[in-house]
Structures are given as C-alpha cells and as structure tokens.
Design a protein around this motif. Structure first.
Motif, PDB file in Angstrom:
ATOM      1  N   LEU A   1       0.890  -1.230   0.188  1.00  0.00           N
ATOM      2  CA  LEU A   1      -0.181   0.027  -0.075  1.00  0.00           C
ATOM      3  C   LEU A   1       0.790   1.341  -0.059  1.00  0.00           C
ATOM      4  O   LEU A   1       0.715   2.251  -0.538  1.00  0.00           O
ATOM      5  CB  LEU A   1      -0.938  -0.066   1.305  1.00  0.00           C
ATOM      6  CG  LEU A   1      -1.974   1.124   1.339  1.00  0.00           C
ATOM      7  CD1 LEU A   1      -2.919   1.025  -0.002  1.00  0.00           C
ATOM      8  CD2 LEU A   1      -2.836   0.998   2.529  1.00  0.00           C
ATOM      9  N   SER A   2       2.054   1.390   0.656  1.00  0.00           N
ATOM     10  CA  SER A   2       2.882   2.446   0.751  1.00  0.00           C
ATOM     11  C   SER A   2       3.617   2.795  -0.373  1.00  0.00           C
ATOM     12  O   SER A   2       3.680   3.770  -0.838  1.00  0.00           O
ATOM     13  CB  SER A   2       3.637   2.207   1.975  1.00  0.00           C
ATOM     14  OG  SER A   2       3.263   2.278   3.187  1.00  0.00           O
ATOM     15  N   MET A   3       3.927   1.634  -1.078  1.00  0.00           N
ATOM     16  CA  MET A   3       4.456   1.961  -2.273  1.00  0.00           C
ATOM     17  C   MET A   3       3.668   2.272  -3.377  1.00  0.00           C
ATOM     18  O   MET A   3       3.885   2.904  -4.434  1.00  0.00           O
ATOM     19  CB  MET A   3       5.112   0.643  -2.793  1.00  0.00           C
ATOM     20  CG  MET A   3       6.594   0.072  -1.991  1.00  0.00           C
ATOM     21  SD  MET A   3       7.827   1.593  -2.039  1.00  0.00           S
ATOM     22  CE  MET A   3       8.114   1.519  -3.862  1.00  0.00           C
ATOM     23  N   ALA A   4       2.326   1.631  -3.465  1.00  0.00           N
ATOM     24  CA  ALA A   4       1.324   2.279  -4.394  1.00  0.00           C
ATOM     25  C   ALA A   4       0.892   3.688  -4.203  1.00  0.00           C
ATOM     26  O   ALA A   4       1.112   4.463  -5.285  1.00  0.00           O
ATOM     27  CB  ALA A   4       0.016   1.446  -4.275  1.00  0.00           C
TER      28      ALA A   4
ATOM     29  N   ILE B   1      13.221   1.922  -1.748  1.00  0.00           N
ATOM     30  CA  ILE B   1      12.175   2.456  -1.009  1.00  0.00           C
ATOM     31  C   ILE B   1      11.477   1.353  -0.327  1.00  0.00           C
ATOM     32  O   ILE B   1      10.976   1.425   0.711  1.00  0.00           O
ATOM     33  CB  ILE B   1      11.331   3.428  -1.602  1.00  0.00           C
ATOM     34  CG1 ILE B   1      12.204   4.548  -2.392  1.00  0.00           C
ATOM     35  CG2 ILE B   1      10.245   3.877  -1.118  1.00  0.00           C
ATOM     36  CD1 ILE B   1      13.038   5.258  -1.191  1.00  0.00           C
ATOM     37  N   SER B   2      11.313   0.299  -1.202  1.00  0.00           N
ATOM     38  CA  SER B   2      10.264  -1.013  -0.663  1.00  0.00           C
ATOM     39  C   SER B   2      10.855  -1.415   0.693  1.00  0.00           C
ATOM     40  O   SER B   2      10.373  -1.933   1.457  1.00  0.00           O
ATOM     41  CB  SER B   2      10.392  -2.002  -1.706  1.00  0.00           C
ATOM     42  OG  SER B   2       9.433  -1.307  -2.799  1.00  0.00           O
ATOM     43  N   LEU B   3      12.379  -1.810   0.589  1.00  0.00           N
ATOM     44  CA  LEU B   3      13.261  -2.071   1.782  1.00  0.00           C
ATOM     45  C   LEU B   3      12.866  -1.162   2.895  1.00  0.00           C
ATOM     46  O   LEU B   3      12.804  -1.575   4.000  1.00  0.00           O
ATOM     47  CB  LEU B   3      14.635  -2.367   1.551  1.00  0.00           C
ATOM     48  CG  LEU B   3      15.564  -2.551   2.371  1.00  0.00           C
ATOM     49  CD1 LEU B   3      15.291  -3.995   3.079  1.00  0.00           C
ATOM     50  CD2 LEU B   3      17.141  -2.489   2.159  1.00  0.00           C
ATOM     51  N   PHE B   4      13.024   0.258   2.806  1.00  0.00           N
ATOM     52  CA  PHE B   4      12.873   1.051   3.780  1.00  0.00           C
ATOM     53  C   PHE B   4      11.569   0.914   4.668  1.00  0.00           C
ATOM     54  O   PHE B   4      11.221   0.585   5.838  1.00  0.00           O
ATOM     55  CB  PHE B   4      12.868   2.724   3.218  1.00  0.00           C
ATOM     56  CG  PHE B   4      14.220   3.044   3.058  1.00  0.00           C
ATOM     57  CD1 PHE B   4      15.371   2.225   3.452  1.00  0.00           C
ATOM     58  CD2 PHE B   4      14.549   4.222   2.594  1.00  0.00           C
ATOM     59  CE1 PHE B   4      16.758   2.793   3.242  1.00  0.00           C
ATOM     60  CE2 PHE B   4      15.796   4.568   2.431  1.00  0.00           C
ATOM     61  CZ  PHE B   4      16.951   3.884   2.472  1.00  0.00           C
ATOM     62  N   TYR B   5      10.359   0.698   3.652  1.00  0.00           N
ATOM     63  CA  TYR B   5       8.986   0.647   4.207  1.00  0.00           C
ATOM     64  C   TYR B   5       8.820  -0.723   4.580  1.00  0.00           C
ATOM     65  O   TYR B   5       8.220  -0.734   5.946  1.00  0.00           O
ATOM     66  CB  TYR B   5       7.743   0.599   3.057  1.00  0.00           C
ATOM     67  CG  TYR B   5       7.495   1.909   2.535  1.00  0.00           C
ATOM     68  CD1 TYR B   5       7.119   3.021   3.575  1.00  0.00           C
ATOM     69  CD2 TYR B   5       7.780   2.607   1.262  1.00  0.00           C
ATOM     70  CE1 TYR B   5       6.568   4.282   3.035  1.00  0.00           C
ATOM     71  CE2 TYR B   5       7.366   3.883   0.707  1.00  0.00           C
ATOM     72  CZ  TYR B   5       6.979   4.723   1.836  1.00  0.00           C
ATOM     73  OH  TYR B   5       6.534   6.008   1.529  1.00  0.00           O
ATOM     74  N   ALA B   6       9.409  -1.722   4.345  1.00  0.00           N
ATOM     75  CA  ALA B   6       9.372  -3.007   4.850  1.00  0.00           C
ATOM     76  C   ALA B   6      10.110  -3.114   6.010  1.00  0.00           C
ATOM     77  O   ALA B   6       9.423  -3.615   7.108  1.00  0.00           O
ATOM     78  CB  ALA B   6       9.799  -4.151   3.861  1.00  0.00           C
ATOM     79  N   VAL B   7      11.293  -2.508   6.240  1.00  0.00           N
ATOM     80  CA  VAL B   7      11.838  -2.804   7.535  1.00  0.00           C
ATOM     81  C   VAL B   7      11.145  -1.857   8.661  1.00  0.00           C
ATOM     82  O   VAL B   7      10.964  -2.396   9.980  1.00  0.00           O
ATOM     83  CB  VAL B   7      13.360  -2.160   7.460  1.00  0.00           C
ATOM     84  CG1 VAL B   7      14.063  -1.832   8.857  1.00  0.00           C
ATOM     85  CG2 VAL B   7      13.913  -3.047   6.641  1.00  0.00           C
TER      86      VAL B   7
ATOM     87  N   LEU C   1      17.640 -11.692   5.683  1.00  0.00           N
ATOM     88  CA  LEU C   1      17.385 -12.693   4.509  1.00  0.00           C
ATOM     89  C   LEU C   1      16.975 -11.690   3.139  1.00  0.00           C
ATOM     90  O   LEU C   1      17.253 -11.863   1.945  1.00  0.00           O
ATOM     91  CB  LEU C   1      16.122 -13.510   4.724  1.00  0.00           C
ATOM     92  CG  LEU C   1      16.522 -14.587   5.416  1.00  0.00           C
ATOM     93  CD1 LEU C   1      15.167 -15.393   5.696  1.00  0.00           C
ATOM     94  CD2 LEU C   1      17.791 -15.413   5.049  1.00  0.00           C
ATOM     95  N   VAL C   2      16.271 -10.271   3.403  1.00  0.00           N
ATOM     96  CA  VAL C   2      15.673  -9.586   2.341  1.00  0.00           C
ATOM     97  C   VAL C   2      16.895  -8.758   1.649  1.00  0.00           C
ATOM     98  O   VAL C   2      17.143  -8.566   0.655  1.00  0.00           O
ATOM     99  CB  VAL C   2      14.617  -8.768   2.511  1.00  0.00           C
ATOM    100  CG1 VAL C   2      14.327  -7.949   1.580  1.00  0.00           C
ATOM    101  CG2 VAL C   2      13.499  -9.983   2.828  1.00  0.00           C
ATOM    102  N   TYR C   3      17.783  -8.307   2.751  1.00  0.00           N
ATOM    103  CA  TYR C   3      18.553  -7.329   2.333  1.00  0.00           C
ATOM    104  C   TYR C   3      19.773  -7.626   1.267  1.00  0.00           C
ATOM    105  O   TYR C   3      20.079  -6.582   0.372  1.00  0.00           O
ATOM    106  CB  TYR C   3      19.583  -6.732   3.708  1.00  0.00           C
ATOM    107  CG  TYR C   3      20.354  -5.694   3.408  1.00  0.00           C
ATOM    108  CD1 TYR C   3      19.972  -4.199   3.179  1.00  0.00           C
ATOM    109  CD2 TYR C   3      21.787  -6.111   3.288  1.00  0.00           C
ATOM    110  CE1 TYR C   3      21.019  -3.464   2.999  1.00  0.00           C
ATOM    111  CE2 TYR C   3      22.626  -4.863   2.930  1.00  0.00           C
ATOM    112  CZ  TYR C   3      22.328  -3.610   2.829  1.00  0.00           C
ATOM    113  OH  TYR C   3      23.084  -2.536   2.504  1.00  0.00           O
ATOM    114  N   PRO C   4      20.434  -8.892   1.398  1.00  0.00           N
ATOM    115  CA  PRO C   4      21.227  -9.298   0.019  1.00  0.00           C
ATOM    116  C   PRO C   4      20.815  -9.242  -1.305  1.00  0.00           C
ATOM    117  O   PRO C   4      21.559  -8.602  -2.195  1.00  0.00           O
ATOM    118  CB  PRO C   4      21.720 -10.366   0.665  1.00  0.00           C
ATOM    119  CG  PRO C   4      21.318 -10.770   2.056  1.00  0.00           C
ATOM    120  CD  PRO C   4      20.301  -9.897   2.370  1.00  0.00           C
ATOM    121  N   PHE C   5      19.409  -9.046  -1.336  1.00  0.00           N
ATOM    122  CA  PHE C   5      18.814  -9.296  -2.683  1.00  0.00           C
ATOM    123  C   PHE C   5      18.616  -7.665  -3.181  1.00  0.00           C
ATOM    124  O   PHE C   5      18.433  -7.267  -4.396  1.00  0.00           O
ATOM    125  CB  PHE C   5      17.522  -9.973  -2.671  1.00  0.00           C
ATOM    126  CG  PHE C   5      17.684 -11.344  -2.540  1.00  0.00           C
ATOM    127  CD1 PHE C   5      17.986 -12.164  -3.492  1.00  0.00           C
ATOM    128  CD2 PHE C   5      17.394 -11.842  -1.180  1.00  0.00           C
ATOM    129  CE1 PHE C   5      18.196 -13.831  -3.013  1.00  0.00           C
ATOM    130  CE2 PHE C   5      17.649 -13.370  -0.847  1.00  0.00           C
ATOM    131  CZ  PHE C   5      17.836 -14.066  -1.792  1.00  0.00           C
TER     132      PHE C   5
END
Length: 325
Positions: free
Chosen positions: A122-125, A233-239, A305-309
């Motif tokens: 939702l935040s990314m949209a 930005i997706s990583l920022f929101y997810a964290v 797990l997500v950050y390396p990608f």
C-alpha cells in the motif's frame, strides 16, 4: 650504420623512450589537481583500511554472534557464563521449538508478516503514484501539493491529535492502526520524485506520440527504469513495518493482535514471558535469557534474508535519487 632518429613532426609530442634493461623507469606522478583521497594508497594505507574494516565487521558481527549463541544455549551454559554466552558448549533448539510451537509468538510472527506485506504494498502504491504526479511538470497543483508535503515533513500535529484521529475513524484495536498512520513517508516520496524526474523526456514524448497514456507510461517506461530506487524504498517501508511496535502499543488492546516486536518488548523490558511459557521459564526448563535472544533472532531473520537481494540496488538508488534531485 644506424639511421639517425627522425625529428618529430610539428605539433606532435614524441613518446618517451622505453627504459634500458636493468634501469628503472620514470617515477609515476599524480595527476595535477588530483585530490589526495583519490591517490592509490600505499602499503600502510592498505593495512589501515584492512584493520578498520576488520574492526567494523567485529563490531557488527560480534553482538549478533553472542545473541545467536545465547539463544542456542541451555540453562547450565548460561549460568556458567554469567549471562550472555560467547563460546558455545551445549547447543539446543528448545527455545525456538517452544516459541514456534503454535503459541503467542507464532501468531505474532504471522501478524508482523501480514502487516509488513500489506503495508509495504500500500505504501509503495501511494508513494509511486504521488511521486510520479509531482515529477511531471505542468501537472495540476503539483507545486502547492509539494510544498504541503514539505511542510508536513518538518511539522507534525503531534501524538494526541493523531491518536484522536485514529480512534475517531474506528481504527482502535484494528490491524489497520499499524498500517494507515505510517502509510506515507514524505522523504521516500521526494526520493522517488527525484528519480522519476531523471527519466529521459524523449522516451515519454515518443510514448505519448504513439498514443500511450499516463498509466502506460508509468508502468511500461518509468517504473522499469526505476527498479533500483523502487527496491530501496520498498526495503525502507518493509523494515519500518516489520520493526513497528509503538502504534501497536497505543492502539491495540487485544494481545492476540500484537506483532512480534511487542512480544520482544514485553520480554526484554517488562520481563513478561509469552503466554504458555511462563511455567517453563519459572521451572528453568527453558532459560529466560535464551528465549529473549531467540525472539531477537526471529525479529532479525527477515531483514537479514531480504537485504542481500536489495543491496546491489541500494547505493545506486539512493545516490541517483538524492544527488540529482
């Protein structure tokens, strides 16, 4: 007889002669006006860099190692170590088995995952649509809207008005209270806007000539060219959603709806064991410190797990979006 060396042509600089065998060549000099920090480091500089990187790695990985080892230790090992364990002796997964055995912690992990996935999407949209509209010159009221966003970035209404607003629209004790109050970040919108503004105008103009509308331009041209900044930005929101606990503490009265970070807070700060584990901790069947460290590990695993990608896009996305904005 050897031929005499020919004179260089006018306006042409003669190349230097190669050094004779056994004679050292000319010493390399730095380019004029080149900053000192761009010079190639010598052996001492390389050594200092290695030592500095080693110290930084130890400072980051050392506490993580202690947390993981303590979560895998039994009560005897923790007692002999006087608390946190550095050298593992007896490895046991009892703390993880009890935490993930279908009780409060398992439910909290599921809640955190759902809130992170829904909130990030939702935040990314919202952020991508807002940033794209603000990046198009001549769009309706884009300057007043941008100024309003900048004002809210530095001045906020405060905690009490926010609480009254969230409870007034019926979000008290709802999962949406952990998502909607944090759905938009002005900083992330500005980074996305700066990146979108760098899209080649020729591509957009040619797409418009071919009959493409704004939605197609955004989905087929702008977003594919902005994968780096979108990933960051997706990583920022997810964290942010995964680490969120303050909204849950304020708006959630039902403990069954708590995310994982609230369980961690109850364990570390208030020293309250999860429901169903209090008796086992009291009888020392499961060490209390091992349970705390195990919850910390569970809270760190998704980010690790997500950050390396996303790491390969991190530098490019942040630098291009910030410097050229």
């Amino acid at each position: 007889m050897s031929a005499a060396p020919s004179a260089p042509l006018p306006g042409v600089t003669a190349l230097p002669e190669p050094p004779a065998p056994g004679r050292p060549g000319p010493r390399r000099t730095s380019r004029p006006g080149r900053p000192v920090w761009e010079e190639e480091p010598g052996p001492v500089g390389q050594g200092l860099k290695g030592v500095t990187l080693g110290v930084i790695c130890l400072a980051v990985l050392g506490p993580l190692w202690v947390v993981v080892v303590t979560s895998l230790s039994d009560q005897r090992t923790i007692t002999e170590a006087g608390g946190l364990v550095v050298v593992p002796r007896t490895i046991t997964f009892r703390a993880y088995q009890e935490l993930l055995g279908g009780g409060t912690v398992t439910r909290a992990v599921i809640v955190s995952l759902l809130v992170t996935l829904v909130g990030t999407a939702l935040s990314m949209a919202v952020s991508v649509l807002c940033a794209y509209g603000l990046s198009r010159p001549g769009s309706l009221l884009h300057r007043p809207i941008l100024l309003t966003l900048l004002v809210t970035m530095f001045f906020s209404a405060g905690l009490i008005p926010t609480y009254l607003l969230v409870t007034g629209i019926g979000l008290q004790d709802s999962y949406w209270s952990m998502i909607l109050p944090s759905v938009v970040s002005v900083f992330n919108i500005l980074v996305l806007r700066a990146f979108f503004m760098n899209t080649a105008p020729e591509l957009i103009d040619s797409a418009r000539i071919d009959g493409a509308g704004e939605w197609r331009i955004l989905l087929r041209i702008v977003m594919p060219l902005s994968k780096a900044v979108i990933a960051v930005i997706s990583l920022f929101y997810a964290v942010g959603y995964w680490s969120q606990w303050f909204n849950a503490m304020i708006y959630l009265n039902d403990a069954s709806k708590w995310p994982l970070q609230m369980i961690l807070r109850q364990l570390v700060i208030k020293e309250q064991a999860p429901q169903g584990m209090a008796q086992m901790i009291a009888t020392q069947q499961v060490p209390s410190l091992a349970v705390q460290m195990a919850v910390m590990v569970l809270a760190l695993v998704p980010v690790v797990l997500v950050y390396p990608f996303v790491q390969k896009h991190f530098t490019k996305g942040m630098l291009i979006g910030a410097v050229k904005g």
